[in-house]
Design a protein around this motif. Structure first.
Motif, PDB file in Angstrom:
ATOM      1  N   MET A 121       0.864  -1.163   0.000  1.00  0.00           N
ATOM      2  CA  MET A 121       0.000   0.000   0.000  1.00  0.00           C
ATOM      3  C   MET A 121       0.908   1.223   0.000  1.00  0.00           C
ATOM      4  O   MET A 121       1.791   1.349   0.844  1.00  0.00           O
ATOM      5  N   LEU A 122       0.705   2.094  -0.962  1.00  0.00           N
ATOM      6  CA  LEU A 122       1.456   3.338  -1.020  1.00  0.00           C
ATOM      7  C   LEU A 122       0.608   4.411  -0.355  1.00  0.00           C
ATOM      8  O   LEU A 122      -0.537   4.633  -0.745  1.00  0.00           O
ATOM      9  N   LEU A 123       1.153   5.037   0.670  1.00  0.00           N
ATOM     10  CA  LEU A 123       0.435   6.050   1.434  1.00  0.00           C
ATOM     11  C   LEU A 123       1.172   7.376   1.338  1.00  0.00           C
ATOM     12  O   LEU A 123       2.367   7.408   1.049  1.00  0.00           O
ATOM     13  N   ARG A 124       0.463   8.448   1.598  1.00  0.00           N
ATOM     14  CA  ARG A 124       1.070   9.770   1.586  1.00  0.00           C
ATOM     15  C   ARG A 124       0.864  10.408   2.955  1.00  0.00           C
ATOM     16  O   ARG A 124      -0.252  10.457   3.455  1.00  0.00           O
ATOM     17  N   ALA A 125       1.930  10.900   3.547  1.00  0.00           N
ATOM     18  CA  ALA A 125       1.872  11.505   4.882  1.00  0.00           C
ATOM     19  C   ALA A 125       1.537  12.974   4.763  1.00  0.00           C
ATOM     20  O   ALA A 125       2.040  13.675   3.895  1.00  0.00           O
ATOM     21  N   LEU A 126       0.696  13.433   5.660  1.00  0.00           N
ATOM     22  CA  LEU A 126       0.393  14.847   5.761  1.00  0.00           C
ATOM     23  C   LEU A 126       1.285  15.461   6.819  1.00  0.00           C
ATOM     24  O   LEU A 126       1.548  14.843   7.857  1.00  0.00           O
TER      25      LEU A 126
END
Length: 133
Positions: A121-126
């Motif tokens: 799973m590719l996630l993006r951090a805020l």
């Protein structure tokens, strides 16, 4: 776990990670796996961590949170992904980093399960002002 599992996981992970990064990042520019991505790896054992690290060419510190969770809890916890994420959040907070993921924007989560399924799973951090909460 069968002794060949680390070999099978590390053999498959390179193509899966490359495809996930290529298909899901803007402008076709793939993030550098050591400089722009932080890693959350299921704690399946040292052989798997070593194999994934070697196959992807990751620096040792990229799987530090995974290895710390393995050290604390062992290799058999089904909730290990969440424990790795929490370890990374605490460490990032102590260091005052911009995100809970080592200060980086992209996360690659890798897990595996029964029948030797491999999930990514590719996630993006805020950005967060409070990574210690």
């Amino acid at each position: 776990m069968h002794r060949d599992v680390p070999l099978h996981v590390s053999s498959a992970v390179g193509g899966i990670v490359k495809r996930a990064l290529e298909e899901n990042t803007a402008n076709g520019r793939v993030p550098d796996v050591n400089e722009e991505v932080f890693w959350i790896l299921h704690t399946g054992g040292r052989g798997i961590a070593d194999g994934v690290e070697g196959r992807l060419g990751l620096r040792e510190e990229k799987l530090a949170a995974t290895r710390e969770v393995m050290r604390q809890y062992g290799n058999t916890r089904s909730s290990s992904i969440f424990l790795v994420m929490e370890e990374m959040r605490r460490t990032s907070g102590r260091k005052g980093l911009r995100t809970a993921g080592e200060g980086l924007e992209w996360r690659m989560l890798i897990a595996f399960g029964p029948g030797l399924t491999l999930e990514t799973m590719l996630l993006r951090a805020l950005p967060s002002n409070n990574t210690t909460a």
